[in-house]
Design a protein around this motif. Structure first.
Motif, PDB file in Angstrom:
ATOM      1  N   VAL A 109       0.839  -1.208   0.000  1.00 39.58           N
ATOM      2  CA  VAL A 109       0.000   0.000   0.000  1.00 39.58           C
ATOM      3  C   VAL A 109       0.872   1.256   0.000  1.00 39.58           C
ATOM      4  O   VAL A 109       0.579   2.238  -0.696  1.00 39.58           O
ATOM      5  CB  VAL A 109      -0.955  -0.004   1.209  1.00 39.58           C
ATOM      6  N   ALA A 110       1.971   1.228   0.762  1.00 44.44           N
ATOM      7  CA  ALA A 110       2.863   2.391   0.823  1.00 44.44           C
ATOM      8  C   ALA A 110       3.474   2.674  -0.545  1.00 44.44           C
ATOM      9  O   ALA A 110       3.523   3.824  -0.996  1.00 44.44           O
ATOM     10  CB  ALA A 110       3.960   2.151   1.859  1.00 44.44           C
ATOM     11  N   TRP A 111       3.944   1.624  -1.233  1.00 48.11           N
ATOM     12  CA  TRP A 111       4.554   1.822  -2.542  1.00 48.11           C
ATOM     13  C   TRP A 111       3.542   2.334  -3.559  1.00 48.11           C
ATOM     14  O   TRP A 111       3.824   3.254  -4.345  1.00 48.11           O
ATOM     15  CB  TRP A 111       5.186   0.521  -3.034  1.00 48.11           C
ATOM     16  N   LEU A 112       2.380   1.739  -3.581  1.00 49.33           N
ATOM     17  CA  LEU A 112       1.352   2.183  -4.523  1.00 49.33           C
ATOM     18  C   LEU A 112       0.934   3.623  -4.245  1.00 49.33           C
ATOM     19  O   LEU A 112       0.699   4.404  -5.169  1.00 49.33           O
ATOM     20  CB  LEU A 112       0.149   1.244  -4.455  1.00 49.33           C
ATOM     21  N   THR A 113       0.859   3.976  -2.969  1.00 48.48           N
ATOM     22  CA  THR A 113       0.463   5.335  -2.609  1.00 48.48           C
ATOM     23  C   THR A 113       1.459   6.361  -3.133  1.00 48.48           C
ATOM     24  O   THR A 113       1.080   7.370  -3.731  1.00 48.48           O
ATOM     25  CB  THR A 113       0.330   5.467  -1.077  1.00 48.48           C
ATOM     26  N   VAL A 114       2.759   6.117  -2.916  1.00 52.80           N
ATOM     27  CA  VAL A 114       3.752   7.107  -3.352  1.00 52.80           C
ATOM     28  C   VAL A 114       3.848   7.165  -4.875  1.00 52.80           C
ATOM     29  O   VAL A 114       4.108   8.231  -5.449  1.00 52.80           O
ATOM     30  CB  VAL A 114       5.138   6.839  -2.725  1.00 52.80           C
ATOM     31  N   VAL A 115       3.624   6.036  -5.541  1.00 53.93           N
ATOM     32  CA  VAL A 115       3.643   6.047  -7.010  1.00 53.93           C
ATOM     33  C   VAL A 115       2.477   6.881  -7.535  1.00 53.93           C
ATOM     34  O   VAL A 115       2.644   7.746  -8.420  1.00 53.93           O
ATOM     35  CB  VAL A 115       3.589   4.616  -7.565  1.00 53.93           C
ATOM     36  N   ILE A 116       1.279   6.637  -7.008  1.00 48.39           N
ATOM     37  CA  ILE A 116       0.099   7.394  -7.445  1.00 48.39           C
ATOM     38  C   ILE A 116       0.256   8.869  -7.101  1.00 48.39           C
ATOM     39  O   ILE A 116      -0.006   9.756  -7.931  1.00 48.39           O
ATOM     40  CB  ILE A 116      -1.170   6.811  -6.794  1.00 48.39           C
ATOM     41  N   PHE A 379      -6.283   5.856  -0.590  1.00 48.68           N
ATOM     42  CA  PHE A 379      -7.461   5.035  -0.889  1.00 48.68           C
ATOM     43  C   PHE A 379      -7.217   4.168  -2.129  1.00 48.68           C
ATOM     44  O   PHE A 379      -7.563   2.977  -2.149  1.00 48.68           O
ATOM     45  CB  PHE A 379      -8.686   5.924  -1.139  1.00 48.68           C
ATOM     46  N   ALA A 380      -6.626   4.774  -3.165  1.00 50.19           N
ATOM     47  CA  ALA A 380      -6.355   4.018  -4.392  1.00 50.19           C
ATOM     48  C   ALA A 380      -5.349   2.905  -4.131  1.00 50.19           C
ATOM     49  O   ALA A 380      -5.493   1.787  -4.663  1.00 50.19           O
ATOM     50  CB  ALA A 380      -5.848   4.958  -5.482  1.00 50.19           C
ATOM     51  N   GLY A 381      -4.323   3.179  -3.323  1.00 56.30           N
ATOM     52  CA  GLY A 381      -3.349   2.144  -2.983  1.00 56.30           C
ATOM     53  C   GLY A 381      -3.992   0.973  -2.269  1.00 56.30           C
ATOM     54  O   GLY A 381      -3.713  -0.203  -2.580  1.00 56.30           O
ATOM     55  N   VAL A 382      -4.877   1.265  -1.325  1.00 55.59           N
ATOM     56  CA  VAL A 382      -5.593   0.210  -0.608  1.00 55.59           C
ATOM     57  C   VAL A 382      -6.474  -0.578  -1.576  1.00 55.59           C
ATOM     58  O   VAL A 382      -6.548  -1.818  -1.528  1.00 55.59           O
ATOM     59  CB  VAL A 382      -6.441   0.806   0.529  1.00 55.59           C
ATOM     60  N   GLY A 383      -7.146   0.142  -2.492  1.00 57.04           N
ATOM     61  CA  GLY A 383      -8.034  -0.519  -3.449  1.00 57.04           C
ATOM     62  C   GLY A 383      -7.287  -1.444  -4.391  1.00 57.04           C
ATOM     63  O   GLY A 383      -7.749  -2.553  -4.685  1.00 57.04           O
ATOM     64  N   VAL A 384      -6.119  -1.031  -4.864  1.00 55.20           N
ATOM     65  CA  VAL A 384      -5.335  -1.867  -5.775  1.00 55.20           C
ATOM     66  C   VAL A 384      -4.904  -3.157  -5.081  1.00 55.20           C
ATOM     67  O   VAL A 384      -5.041  -4.259  -5.638  1.00 55.20           O
ATOM     68  CB  VAL A 384      -4.104  -1.098  -6.293  1.00 55.20           C
TER      69      VAL A 384
END
Length: 540
Positions: A109-116, A379-384
Motif C-alpha cells: 500500500v505504501a509503494w502504490l500510494t507514493v507512485v500514485i 485510498f487508491a493504494g488500498v483498493g489496488v
C-alpha cells in the motif's frame, strides 16, 4: 554481503532511488522547455529578504528562509535550478509519506500510494513550481510520521514534535490552517474518556504549532530600529495581511483607492444583467468584499455553490488524473469502511471540515485539493492491493506483487498522459517567454523610468524598473469620466508596456509624452528547438 530488496535496508535503497528518479521525471517538462511555465514568487520574496533583512509575513515565511539559505548554491535568476530545488523537496516528502503509510498499512500500500501521489497532475505541477506546497507537505508528512512513531509510548513527545511540524506547515503554506479545527476535534473525540488530559495536550499542540509558525519571523523582530513592544507585535501577525487581496475584485490599486464607489456600482449593474451561472461564479468575491445587497442566506447559498464546484475537480484529469483512478479509490474506501472505519472517517472528516471552512466561512473559490490529495492516493493504494488479492485468490498462479506492479504501471501511463495534456496547455499559454523579452526591453530604459502595464503576467520579475498596474478596466472608467490622464500624472508614468494598439493610442492621446515599450514577437513565443519538437512529437 548480498542485499535483499525486501529487507529494511533494501527498501530504503529502493525508496531513495525512486525519489531521485521522480526528481528527474518531474523535471522533464522544465528541461524540454528550458524554463518552468510559471515563475515562482517565493524566489522574489527570498531575494527581497536577502536585500532588506525583512521577511514578508503574509506569504510563506518559512519558504523564504529556506530559499535564502540555499541561495549560495542557486543563483536568483536560475529558474531551472529553483525548480529542481522544489522537486527535491517534494521527493523528500515522498519518503515520509511512504513511511507513514507503511506504518498504517503495509509495504504494498505504501509503494502504490507514493507512485500514485508522484504522478498525480496536481502534485507533479506543484513539484516544479517552487510554491509553498512541496515544503509544507514535507513537514506535514514528517508530523504524521513522528506522531505515529511516538504516540503509543511517548504521547507527550508525539504531541510536541507533531505540533512543531504543523507550525512549520503553516509557515510554508497558510492554507493548511483549515486542518487545525479537525485535528483538535478529532483528537478530543478519540480520547474523550480522558478529556481533561486530551484538552491539555490539544492546547499544547496549538501553542507549539503557533510558536513554530511565527519562528521564521524572528529576523523581523531582531531589527535594531524596533522597540520592545514592536518586537512583540512581530509575533502577532495581522489577520488583515492574510486576508484576500483587493486584486481579486478590483482591477488595480488606483481603482480601489480613487474609483471604488464607481466600480462597486458597475459591479452591481453587471451582476444584475448577467446570467445565473456567470453571476454565481463571481458571487464569492462580492461576498468577501461585501459588494451588493447580500444577507446570511446569500452567504450560505454561495458556500453551497462553491462546495458543489469542487466536486467535478475530483474526476477531472488536471487534478487527480481523471475518473480512471476512481476505479481503485472506490474499492479502497469500501475496504477501509469495513476494516479501518475510524481511519476512513478521520480522513473524510478532514476533507469535509476543510471544505466547510474554505467555502462557507472564508468563501474561497480556488481549488485546495493539493492540501488533501494524498488521501485519495492512499485510498487508491488500498483498493489496488485489495483487488489484486481477490484476483490472486481466484487464480493461484498469479502473485499479488506482480499484479500490483502491473496495475501501477498502467496507472503511471494513464497519469502521465494526463500530465502531458496539462503541461501542453500550461506551456502554450505560459507568460515566461514574455517576461524574458520584457526584461531585455526594460534594461534599455533609464533607472528612473516608471512603467505602467495592464494587470497580467509579472513582466517585471527580473527587472528593477518601477512598475505601476493600470488595468484596461480602469482606463475604461476614466474614459467615461474624461480623466485618462489623471493616473499617469499621479504615478509619474514615463512608459507603457503590454497594452494593445487601441489602448496605446488612447493613452498617447491623453499623455503625448509617454513612450511605448515594445516586445519582440519572436521572443514572446515559447522557444522550441527542432530536437525538442521531435521529442514532443514522440510523446504525443
Amino acid at each position: 554481503m548480498r542485499l535483499r530488496l525486501t529487507s529494511p535496508l533494501g527498501q530504503a535503497f529502493l525508496l531513495a532511488g525512486f525519489a531521485l528518479l521522480m526528481v528527474g521525471v518531474w523535471m522533464v517538462p522544465v528541461l524540454l522547455a528550458g524554463f518552468p511555465y510559471e515563475l515562482p514568487t517565493t524566489v522574489l520574496r527570498a531575494k527581497a529578504f536577502a536585500e532588506t533583512g525583512v521577511v514578508d509575513e503574509a506569504f510563506t515565511p518559512a519558504v523564504t528562509l529556506i530559499l535564502w539559505a540555499l541561495h549560495p548554491l542557486v543563483a536568483w535568476q536560475n529558474m531551472m535550478g529553483w525548480a529542481a530545488v522544489s522537486a527535491a523537496a517534494m521527493a523528500a516528502a515522498l519518503l515520509l509519506l511512504w513511511w507513514s503509510v507503511k506504518r498504517l498499512f503495509d509495504r504494498p500500500v505504501a509503494w502504490l500510494t507514493v507512485v500514485i501521489f508522484s504522478f498525480m497532475p496536481l502534485y507533479w505541477t506543484e513539484a516544479v513550481l517552487n510554491g509553498g506546497y512541496p515544503y509544507a507537505l514535507f513537514f506535514l508528512f514528517l508530523g504524521f510520521a513522528l506522531f505515529l512513531k511516538f504516540f503509543a509510548r511517548h504521547r507527550l513527545v508525539a504531541v510536541l514534535l507533531s505540533g512543531i511540524c504543523f507550525g512549520f506547515v503553516l509557515a510554508c503554506q497558510h492554507a493548511f490552517i483549515t486542518f487545525l479545527p479537525w485535528f483538535v476535534v478529532a483528537f478530543l473525540w478519540m480520547h474523550r474518556c480522558a478529556w481533561k488530559r486530551a484538552s491539555l495536550e490539544a492546547a499544547l499542540f496549538c501553542a507549539i504549532a503557533y510558536s513554530a509558525f511565527v519562528f521564521p519571523l524572528l529576523p523581523n523582530a531582531l531589527q535594531s530600529s524596533l522597540s520592545p513592544a514592536e518586537r512583540m507585535e512581530v509575533f502577532l501577525p495581522s489577520v488583515a495581511k492574510h486576508a484576500t487581496g483587493m486584486g481579486h475584485l478590483y482591477p488595480d490599486e488606483y481603482t480601489y483607492t480613487f474609483l471604488r464607489d464607481t466600480y462597486d456600482q458597475r459591479v452591481r449593474q453587471r451582476d444584475a444583467a448577467e446570467p445565473f451561472l456567470v453571476r454565481q461564479q463571481e458571487r464569492y468575491i462580492r461576498v468577501i468584499f461585501d459588494v451588493g445587497d447580500l444577507n446570511i442566506l446569500d452567504n450560505i447559498e454561495n458556500g453551497v455553490w462553491l462546495f458543489l464546484q469542487t466536486l467535478p475537480q475530483l474526476v477531472l484529469q488536471e487534478y487527480l488524473g481523471g475518473a480512471f483512478l476512481w476505479l481503485f479509490i472506490v474499492p479502497g474506501v469500501l475496504v477501509l469502511w469495513m476494516q479501518r472505519r475510524s481511519l476512513l472517517l478521520l480522513m473524510a472528516g478532514l476533507w469535509l471540515s476543510m471544505e466547510v471552512i474554505l467555502r462557507f466561512l472564508l468563501h474561497y473559490g480556488r481549488t485546495h485539493l493539493m492540501d488533501i490529495g494524498w488521501a485519495p492516493a492512499i485510498f487508491a493504494g488500498v483498493g489496488v492491493v485489495f483487488l489484486c488479492q481477490k484476483l490472486q485468490n481466484e487464480r493461484r498462479h498469479l502473485s499479488v506483487p506482480l499484479l500490483s506492479t502491473f496495475v501501477a504501471l498502467v496507472m503511471v501511463m494513464q497519469l502521465t498522459q494526463a500530465n502531458r495534456k496539462l503541461f501542453a496547455q500550461e506551456y502554450a499559454r505560459s507568460p515566461v517567454p514574455a517576461v524574458y523579452a520584457a526584461t531585455e526591453a526594460l534594461a534599455l530604459l533609464s533607472s528612473d523610468a516608471v512603467v505602467a502595464h495592464p494587470r497580467g503576467a509579472n513582466l517585471f520579475y527580473f527587472s528593477d524598473r518601477r512598475s505601476v498596474v493600470l488595468a484596461t478596466e480602469t482606463l475604461d472608467l476614466l474614459v467615461e469620466q474624461g480623466k485618462v490622464r489623471d493616473p499617469f500624472a499621479y504615478y509619474g508614468v514615463t512608459h507603457i508596456l503590454g497594452y494593445d494598439e487601441e489602448y496605446d493610442a488612447l493613452i498617447k492621446k491623453a499623455v503625448p509624452q509617454i513612450q511605448v515599450v515594445t516586445l519582440s514577437e519572436s521572443k514572446v513565443q515559447v522557444p522550441l528547438t527542432p530536437f525538442v519538437r521531435y521529442l514532443l512529437h514522440l510523446i504525443r
